[in-house]
Design a protein around this motif. Sequence first.
Motif, PDB file in Angstrom:
ATOM      1  N   GLU A  53       1.794   9.281  -6.144  1.00 46.00           N
ATOM      2  CA  GLU A  53       2.577  10.764  -5.843  1.00 46.00           C
ATOM      3  C   GLU A  53       3.416  11.115  -7.118  1.00 46.00           C
ATOM      4  OE1 GLU A  53       1.253  13.202  -3.920  1.00 46.00           O
ATOM      5  OE2 GLU A  53      -0.310  11.792  -3.431  1.00 46.00           O
ATOM      6  N   LEU A  54       4.211  10.120  -7.204  1.00 44.76           N
ATOM      7  CA  LEU A  54       5.381  10.464  -8.172  1.00 44.76           C
ATOM      8  C   LEU A  54       4.992  10.394  -9.518  1.00 44.76           C
ATOM      9  CD1 LEU A  54       8.270   8.114  -7.018  1.00 44.76           C
ATOM     10  CD2 LEU A  54       8.106  10.614  -6.865  1.00 44.76           C
ATOM     11  N   ASP A  55       3.765  10.012  -9.999  1.00 46.15           N
ATOM     12  CA  ASP A  55       3.263   9.728 -11.371  1.00 46.15           C
ATOM     13  C   ASP A  55       2.428  11.309 -11.486  1.00 46.15           C
ATOM     14  OD1 ASP A  55       4.311   7.514 -12.080  1.00 46.15           O
ATOM     15  OD2 ASP A  55       2.605   6.387 -11.502  1.00 46.15           O
ATOM     16  N   LYS A  56       2.057  11.942 -10.479  1.00 53.80           N
ATOM     17  CA  LYS A  56       1.091  13.205 -10.755  1.00 53.80           C
ATOM     18  C   LYS A  56       2.074  14.246 -11.511  1.00 53.80           C
ATOM     19  CE  LYS A  56      -1.518  13.066  -6.338  1.00 53.80           C
ATOM     20  NZ  LYS A  56      -1.955  13.544  -5.320  1.00 53.80           N
ATOM     21  N   GLU A 111       0.749  -1.118   0.010  1.00 57.46           N
ATOM     22  CA  GLU A 111      -0.083   0.096  -0.135  1.00 57.46           C
ATOM     23  C   GLU A 111       0.872   1.186   0.129  1.00 57.46           C
ATOM     24  OE1 GLU A 111      -0.362  -2.477   2.369  1.00 57.46           O
ATOM     25  OE2 GLU A 111      -1.891  -3.272   1.412  1.00 57.46           O
ATOM     26  N   ALA A 112       2.061   1.178   0.877  1.00 57.62           N
ATOM     27  CA  ALA A 112       2.962   2.401   0.792  1.00 57.62           C
ATOM     28  C   ALA A 112       3.491   2.423  -0.343  1.00 57.62           C
ATOM     29  CB  ALA A 112       3.903   2.295   2.083  1.00 57.62           C
ATOM     30  N   ALA A 113       3.997   1.416  -1.271  1.00 55.01           N
ATOM     31  CA  ALA A 113       4.434   1.593  -2.248  1.00 55.01           C
ATOM     32  C   ALA A 113       3.766   2.233  -3.322  1.00 55.01           C
ATOM     33  CB  ALA A 113       5.267   0.373  -2.725  1.00 55.01           C
ATOM     34  N   GLU A 114       2.354   1.763  -3.403  1.00 54.83           N
ATOM     35  CA  GLU A 114       1.407   2.396  -4.260  1.00 54.83           C
ATOM     36  C   GLU A 114       1.306   3.700  -4.168  1.00 54.83           C
ATOM     37  OE1 GLU A 114      -1.824  -0.180  -3.840  1.00 54.83           O
ATOM     38  OE2 GLU A 114      -1.038  -1.774  -4.906  1.00 54.83           O
ATOM     39  N   ILE A 115       1.142   4.434  -2.917  1.00 56.46           N
ATOM     40  CA  ILE A 115       0.995   5.528  -2.658  1.00 56.46           C
ATOM     41  C   ILE A 115       1.942   6.344  -3.161  1.00 56.46           C
ATOM     42  CG2 ILE A 115       0.747   7.267  -0.676  1.00 56.46           C
ATOM     43  CD1 ILE A 115      -0.876   5.410   0.805  1.00 56.46           C
ATOM     44  N   ILE A 116       3.189   5.821  -3.035  1.00 56.87           N
ATOM     45  CA  ILE A 116       4.335   6.771  -3.164  1.00 56.87           C
ATOM     46  C   ILE A 116       4.566   6.623  -4.792  1.00 56.87           C
ATOM     47  CG2 ILE A 116       6.969   6.524  -3.626  1.00 56.87           C
ATOM     48  CD1 ILE A 116       6.909   5.474  -0.794  1.00 56.87           C
ATOM     49  N   CYS A 117       4.016   5.746  -5.650  1.00 59.59           N
ATOM     50  CA  CYS A 117       3.939   5.710  -7.073  1.00 59.59           C
ATOM     51  C   CYS A 117       3.104   6.562  -7.706  1.00 59.59           C
ATOM     52  CB  CYS A 117       3.867   4.151  -7.496  1.00 59.59           C
ATOM     53  SG  CYS A 117       5.381   3.085  -7.374  1.00 59.59           S
TER      54      CYS A 117
END
Length: 55
Positions: free
Chosen positions: A23-26, A15-21
């Motif tokens: 945010e980075l894709d925005k 879940e944390a990795a998905e959130i980071i990804c």
Amino acid sequence: MATSSFSREFVLSKEAAEIICEELDKQTESYVPKKDMHEELKKGEEVFKRLLPHL
């Protein structure tokens, strides 16, 4: 997801990795310089010419 730095290893939950990804894709706003560099260089050239008229 696991990653390491010089001295530590970090383990992230899925879940944390998905959130980071996400945010980075925005999309981020493009950087807009506060000053026009061409204008600043022009001013500097004018000052230089005024201080050193023999060049």
